[in-house]
Design a protein around this motif. Structure first.
Motif, mmCIF file in Angstrom:
data_model
loop_
_atom_site.group_PDB
_atom_site.id
_atom_site.type_symbol
_atom_site.label_atom_id
_atom_site.label_comp_id
_atom_site.label_asym_id
_atom_site.label_seq_id
_atom_site.Cartn_x
_atom_site.Cartn_y
_atom_site.Cartn_z
ATOM 1 N N GLY A 49 87.314 85.583 41.748
ATOM 2 C CA GLY A 49 85.992 85.073 41.408
ATOM 3 C C GLY A 49 84.895 85.301 42.425
ATOM 4 N N LEU A 50 85.141 86.115 43.451
ATOM 5 C CA LEU A 50 84.115 86.355 44.470
ATOM 6 C C LEU A 50 83.214 87.537 44.125
ATOM 7 C CD1 LEU A 50 86.282 85.693 47.640
ATOM 8 C CD2 LEU A 50 84.616 84.164 46.582
ATOM 9 N N LEU A 51 83.701 88.433 43.272
ATOM 10 C CA LEU A 51 82.916 89.563 42.769
ATOM 11 C C LEU A 51 83.014 89.594 41.252
ATOM 12 C CD1 LEU A 51 83.889 92.652 45.004
ATOM 13 C CD2 LEU A 51 81.965 91.085 45.283
ATOM 14 N N ARG A 52 82.062 90.304 40.645
ATOM 15 C CA ARG A 52 82.103 90.581 39.207
ATOM 16 C C ARG A 52 81.990 92.086 39.024
ATOM 17 N NH1 ARG A 52 77.587 87.981 36.888
ATOM 18 N NH2 ARG A 52 76.618 89.943 36.398
ATOM 19 N N HIS A 53 82.831 92.629 38.152
ATOM 20 C CA HIS A 53 82.795 94.060 37.843
ATOM 21 C C HIS A 53 81.867 94.264 36.658
ATOM 22 C CE1 HIS A 53 84.894 97.902 36.366
ATOM 23 N NE2 HIS A 53 84.168 98.203 37.430
ATOM 24 N N LEU A 54 80.835 95.090 36.834
ATOM 25 C CA LEU A 54 79.864 95.334 35.770
ATOM 26 C C LEU A 54 80.256 96.512 34.890
ATOM 27 C CD1 LEU A 54 76.508 94.885 37.710
ATOM 28 C CD2 LEU A 54 77.775 93.187 36.391
ATOM 29 N N GLY A 55 81.264 97.271 35.298
ATOM 30 C CA GLY A 55 81.666 98.481 34.582
ATOM 31 C C GLY A 55 81.268 99.708 35.375
ATOM 32 N N ASN A 56 81.902 100.832 35.065
ATOM 33 C CA ASN A 56 81.627 102.105 35.745
ATOM 34 C C ASN A 56 81.758 102.006 37.262
ATOM 35 O OD1 ASN A 56 81.138 103.522 33.348
ATOM 36 N ND2 ASN A 56 79.025 102.807 33.304
ATOM 37 N N GLY A 57 82.644 101.141 37.738
ATOM 38 C CA GLY A 57 82.879 101.025 39.173
ATOM 39 C C GLY A 57 81.820 100.261 39.939
ATOM 40 N N VAL A 58 80.901 99.596 39.239
ATOM 41 C CA VAL A 58 79.814 98.854 39.888
ATOM 42 C C VAL A 58 80.205 97.382 40.010
ATOM 43 C CG1 VAL A 58 77.380 98.184 39.755
ATOM 44 C CG2 VAL A 58 78.101 100.457 38.982
ATOM 45 N N TYR A 59 80.031 96.842 41.212
ATOM 46 C CA TYR A 59 80.363 95.443 41.493
ATOM 47 C C TYR A 59 79.141 94.688 41.990
ATOM 48 C CZ TYR A 59 85.224 96.918 41.212
ATOM 49 O OH TYR A 59 86.424 97.419 40.771
ATOM 50 N N VAL A 60 79.137 93.375 41.722
ATOM 51 C CA VAL A 60 78.120 92.468 42.264
ATOM 52 C C VAL A 60 78.837 91.243 42.827
ATOM 53 C CG1 VAL A 60 76.252 93.185 40.721
ATOM 54 C CG2 VAL A 60 77.735 91.295 40.050
ATOM 55 N N ILE A 61 78.203 90.607 43.773
ATOM 56 C CA ILE A 61 78.747 89.386 44.351
ATOM 57 C C ILE A 61 78.410 88.218 43.420
ATOM 58 C CG2 ILE A 61 76.703 88.944 45.788
ATOM 59 C CD1 ILE A 61 78.701 87.985 47.993
ATOM 60 N N THR A 62 79.338 87.286 43.278
ATOM 61 C CA THR A 62 79.118 86.100 42.448
ATOM 62 C C THR A 62 78.519 84.977 43.299
ATOM 63 O OG1 THR A 62 81.309 85.212 42.921
ATOM 64 C CG2 THR A 62 81.100 86.657 40.967
ATOM 65 N N GLU A 63 78.164 83.901 42.646
ATOM 66 C CA GLU A 63 77.669 82.727 43.366
ATOM 67 C C GLU A 63 78.747 82.202 44.314
ATOM 68 O OE1 GLU A 63 74.869 80.531 44.805
ATOM 69 O OE2 GLU A 63 74.467 81.925 43.168
ATOM 70 N N GLU A 64 79.997 82.227 43.873
ATOM 71 C CA GLU A 64 81.104 81.802 44.742
ATOM 72 C C GLU A 64 81.225 82.717 45.958
ATOM 73 O OE1 GLU A 64 81.339 82.155 41.432
ATOM 74 O OE2 GLU A 64 81.868 80.153 40.719
ATOM 75 N N GLY A 65 81.021 84.017 45.749
ATOM 76 C CA GLY A 65 81.055 84.950 46.867
ATOM 77 C C GLY A 65 79.976 84.646 47.893
ATOM 78 N N LYS A 66 78.783 84.318 47.407
ATOM 79 C CA LYS A 66 77.686 83.947 48.309
ATOM 80 C C LYS A 66 78.011 82.656 49.053
ATOM 81 C CE LYS A 66 74.227 86.140 45.394
ATOM 82 N NZ LYS A 66 73.139 85.903 44.442
ATOM 83 N N GLN A 67 78.586 81.689 48.344
ATOM 84 C CA GLN A 67 78.956 80.419 48.979
ATOM 85 C C GLN A 67 80.008 80.646 50.062
ATOM 86 O OE1 GLN A 67 80.171 78.006 45.666
ATOM 87 N NE2 GLN A 67 78.075 77.479 45.093
ATOM 88 N N TYR A 68 80.970 81.538 49.799
ATOM 89 C CA TYR A 68 81.974 81.861 50.802
ATOM 90 C C TYR A 68 81.313 82.431 52.059
ATOM 91 C CZ TYR A 68 85.280 84.619 53.430
ATOM 92 O OH TYR A 68 85.987 85.167 54.467
ATOM 93 N N LEU A 69 80.395 83.392 51.880
ATOM 94 C CA LEU A 69 79.721 83.998 53.033
ATOM 95 C C LEU A 69 78.943 82.972 53.839
ATOM 96 C CD1 LEU A 69 78.360 87.401 51.659
ATOM 97 C CD2 LEU A 69 80.317 87.028 53.182
ATOM 98 N N GLU A 70 78.393 81.983 53.159
ATOM 99 C CA GLU A 70 77.611 80.941 53.842
ATOM 100 C C GLU A 70 78.497 79.863 54.478
ATOM 101 O OE1 GLU A 70 74.261 80.859 54.319
ATOM 102 O OE2 GLU A 70 74.294 82.889 53.479
ATOM 103 N N GLY A 71 79.807 79.949 54.259
ATOM 104 C CA GLY A 71 80.718 78.947 54.806
ATOM 105 C C GLY A 71 80.757 77.676 53.982
ATOM 106 N N GLU A 72 80.268 77.744 52.752
ATOM 107 C CA GLU A 72 80.206 76.568 51.881
ATOM 108 C C GLU A 72 81.383 76.481 50.916
ATOM 109 O OE1 GLU A 72 76.467 77.085 49.934
ATOM 110 O OE2 GLU A 72 75.321 76.801 51.772
ATOM 111 N N LEU A 73 82.271 77.476 50.944
ATOM 112 C CA LEU A 73 83.396 77.527 50.014
ATOM 113 C C LEU A 73 84.638 77.963 50.766
ATOM 114 C CD1 LEU A 73 84.128 77.757 46.775
ATOM 115 C CD2 LEU A 73 84.106 80.177 47.315
ATOM 116 N N ASP A 74 85.710 77.229 50.593
ATOM 117 C CA ASP A 74 86.997 77.589 51.186
ATOM 118 C C ASP A 74 87.716 78.504 50.201
ATOM 119 O OD1 ASP A 74 89.560 77.770 52.237
ATOM 120 O OD2 ASP A 74 89.707 75.623 52.685
#
Length: 88
Positions: free
Chosen positions: A54-79
């Motif tokens: 759940g930290l990334l989302r695959h948009l198709g054709n090999g393209v990825y985006v970071i999810t809200e959970e991924g952003k929270q992890y980077l900020e230290g707000e999610l274990d």
């Protein structure tokens, strides 16, 4: 402080940081950037693992985006240890 999970590796943080800065990306673009210093195939494997948790989302054709959970992890707000794999 980031709270990583036992399934995570160094490449995962670099991938998440890259996508946080660039909005979208493919494993090729990440590898070519010089920021994610791993092979394209390894980045692809790690992206799939990050999608599965759940930290990334695959948009198709090999393209990825970071999810809200991924952003929270980077900020230290999610274990990341608390994230359950989706089974896929």
């Amino acid at each position: 402080m980031r709270l990583s999970a036992d399934w995570m590796v160094t490449a995962d943080d670099r991938i998440l940081e890259y996508l946080s800065e660039n909005e979208t990306g493919t494993p090729k673009r990440m590898a070519d950037s010089g920021y994610v210093r791993f092979s394209r195939s390894y980045i692809t494997q790690r992206c799939k693992k990050l999608v599965n948790h759940g930290l990334l989302r695959h948009l198709g054709n090999g393209v990825y985006v970071i999810t809200e959970e991924g952003k929270q992890y980077l900020e230290g707000e999610l274990d990341a240890e608390d994230l359950e794999p989706d089974g896929g």
